[in-house]
Scaffold this motif. Structure first.
Motif, mmCIF file in Angstrom:
data_model
loop_
_atom_site.group_PDB
_atom_site.id
_atom_site.type_symbol
_atom_site.label_atom_id
_atom_site.label_comp_id
_atom_site.label_asym_id
_atom_site.label_seq_id
_atom_site.Cartn_x
_atom_site.Cartn_y
_atom_site.Cartn_z
ATOM 1 N N SER A 109 0.820 -1.214 0.000
ATOM 2 C CA SER A 109 0.000 0.000 0.000
ATOM 3 C C SER A 109 0.850 1.260 0.000
ATOM 4 O O SER A 109 0.507 2.252 -0.651
ATOM 5 N N GLY A 113 -0.404 2.529 -3.407
ATOM 6 C CA GLY A 113 -1.635 3.187 -2.993
ATOM 7 C C GLY A 113 -2.568 2.241 -2.263
ATOM 8 O O GLY A 113 -2.870 1.141 -2.746
ATOM 9 N N GLU A 115 -5.725 2.423 -1.809
ATOM 10 C CA GLU A 115 -7.023 2.187 -2.435
ATOM 11 C C GLU A 115 -6.978 0.986 -3.388
ATOM 12 O O GLU A 115 -7.956 0.242 -3.504
ATOM 13 N N LEU A 167 -3.359 4.690 3.284
ATOM 14 C CA LEU A 167 -4.186 5.602 2.503
ATOM 15 C C LEU A 167 -4.454 6.892 3.262
ATOM 16 O O LEU A 167 -4.379 7.988 2.691
ATOM 17 N N GLN A 170 -1.430 9.234 3.406
ATOM 18 C CA GLN A 170 -1.071 9.838 2.127
ATOM 19 C C GLN A 170 -2.097 10.847 1.632
ATOM 20 O O GLN A 170 -1.751 11.760 0.877
ATOM 21 N N LYS A 171 -3.369 10.713 2.039
ATOM 22 C CA LYS A 171 -4.431 11.506 1.434
ATOM 23 C C LYS A 171 -5.164 12.444 2.383
ATOM 24 O O LYS A 171 -5.913 13.305 1.925
#
Length: 466
Positions: A109, A113, A115, A167, A170-171
């Motif tokens: 991940s 990513g 997701e 996730l 990072q987001k």
């Protein structure tokens, strides 16, 4: 060169090198490593809210699929003539698979990513759940096929929470991570309630196969909708090249990992999560037996439902509270410690109250308070790993979850030994309190919120004084 000390919300007191007459946030200043890309990859608030709802639903379905087997275990044992030992082997095989993919899921991940990993794993474990009745009926040895199926379910679901951590790091901006993680975390309690109610109804009306078909197909549908509408139909392809290269934030060498694991704050996060996960797992495993032994005439739905009804709003409240305090300017590390104090400190008070003689309503109230306060860890140690190491939060969370799961199993077995040896539930609750306080003291003493997965400057030492 001038040396200044920054006291920001995102990073704790730290020495950062800047060249004179240059902006303090310039990337790649002489004498310093490049920190991270300039472009902002965080979700906007509306996008983050959509993802929060989607991930909440995904976690709910994750637990619906996970708990389907325990709900149907009695009916399946009667159908296939399983003994208690064989039923336990089937149920326990999930754990071994679950432990083995935690670190791997986080590692992948961090590079491709979270997701993508969530999408692929959900499609896989959803299909496995829906296919379970077929394996049971058409295999000559159902005990072997079901044991293998549960082991594979553990392997596939083991990547879920490390992928969420990756996730989120990072987001999601720091001031909104607590709400997202606590909201998504409440999906586990919601899923347990949904499958406990709807699953039991389907079991009585349509047979145990229906529980697997419905929960599995809904999970596959969730994965399809996420791919179609959030990822815009992009192929979730994970190549060896992407695993090897990764993004700028994912390239941590072995030397960096060793340096990271030597950080007191990182060790504190691992130890604290190990303690809180193992005590929660012990309570989850033994509380139904405690109520059956202590209050044999009590209705099972009361103590199996009410604590989870309390846990859901409690988890949401903790996320809103932590994000509000951070947005008001309170120190991030202090907020994380406050949340963990409620999760492991205040909850232990209610756990100890179960040691004495109490009535059934009070016991339900104490357990509900314990489970509700325990959810505050979603805004404490679970988010703190993202503060410390966003570049490898998934892999680090995998390490934490693996350790917590192993210790949880050991504590469950040891608790059973204590109950048989002493004949008293007070010893189990005392053990849980002791482990909680050990983890809490470690977190309060060493936890930080500054980023430790990067070097601010070449050749920088922590104890430089100029």
């Amino acid at each position: 060169m001038a040396v200044i000390q920054k006291y920001g919300k995102n990073y704790g007191p730290d020495l950062v090198c800047h060249k004179e007459n240059h902006p303090s946030d310039k990337i790649g200043a002489p004498g310093c490593h490049k920190k991270w890309p300039e472009h902002n990859t965080n979700w906007s608030r509306p996008v983050a809210r959509v993802w929060t709802v989607v991930l909440l639903l995904g976690t709910c379905l994750l637990y619906c699929a996970r708990v389907a087997m325990p709900i149907c275990a009695v009916s399946m044992a009667e159908k296939f003539n399983w003994s208690k030992r064989e039923s336990g082997m089937v149920l326990g095989s999930f754990f071994w698979g679950y432990c083995f993919t935690q670190v791997f899921g986080g590692y992948v991940s961090d590079r491709v990513g979270g997701e993508k990993v969530l999408l692929l794993s959900a499609a896989a474990w959803g299909s496995m759940t829906a296919f379970t009745p077929v394996l049971a009926h058409f295999c000559s040895q159902p005990i072997l096929s079901m044991t293998l199926a549960r082991f594979l379910m553990g392997l596939l679901q083991g990547v879920h929470y490390p992928s969420l951590a990756s996730l989120c790091s990072q987001k999601v901006v720091e001031s909104e991570r607590g709400f997202l993680m606590s909201t998504v975390g409440s999906g586990s309690y919601l899923g347990t309630l949904v499958i406990g109610g709807a699953g039991s109804l389907m079991l009585d009306l349509y047979g145990w196969e229906s529980v697997f078909y419905v929960s599995g197909l809904l999970s596959v549908l969730w994965a399809y909708c996420m791919w179609k509408y959030l990822l815009k139909g992009e192929g979730p392809i994970i190549t060896l090249e992407s695993l090897g290269s990764g993004g700028p934030q994912s390239k941590l060498s072995k030397r960096h990992w060793l340096r990271l694991l030597k950080q007191p704050a990182v060790c504190a996060v691992i130890v604290t999560h190990l303690c809180t996960a193992s005590t929660f797992f012990t309570l989850l495993s033994w509380l139904p037996t405690f109520f059956k032994d202590t209050f044999p005439d009590a209705k099972g739905w009361v103590f199996n439902v009410i604590p989870w009804l309390v846990a859901i709003p409690s988890s949401l409240f903790s996320g809103c509270l932590s994000d509000h305090l951070i947005s008001q300017g309170f120190d991030t590390a202090s907020v994380r410690k406050l949340m963990q104090f409620f999760s492991m400190g205040v909850s232990s008070v209610f756990t100890l109250l179960l040691c004495g003689n109490t009535t059934f309503p009070w016991a339900v109230a104490f357990v509900s308070a314990t489970m509700g306060l325990t959810t505050f860890s979603h805004s404490g140690v679970s988010v703190n790993v993202q503060d410390l190491a966003p570049s490898c939060a998934g892999a680090l969370f995998g390490v934490m979850n693996t350790c917590g799961a192993f210790l949880g199993v050991l504590m469950v077995y040891f608790s059973g030994y204590l109950i048989e040896a002493t004949g008293s539930w007070a010893t189990v609750f005392a053990l849980i309190t002791t482990v909680n306080l050990l983890g809490l003291c470690t977190f309060l003493a060493f936890a930080e919120a500054r980023r430790v997965d990067i070097d601010s400057c070449k050749g920088r030492h922590h104890n430089i004084h100029i």
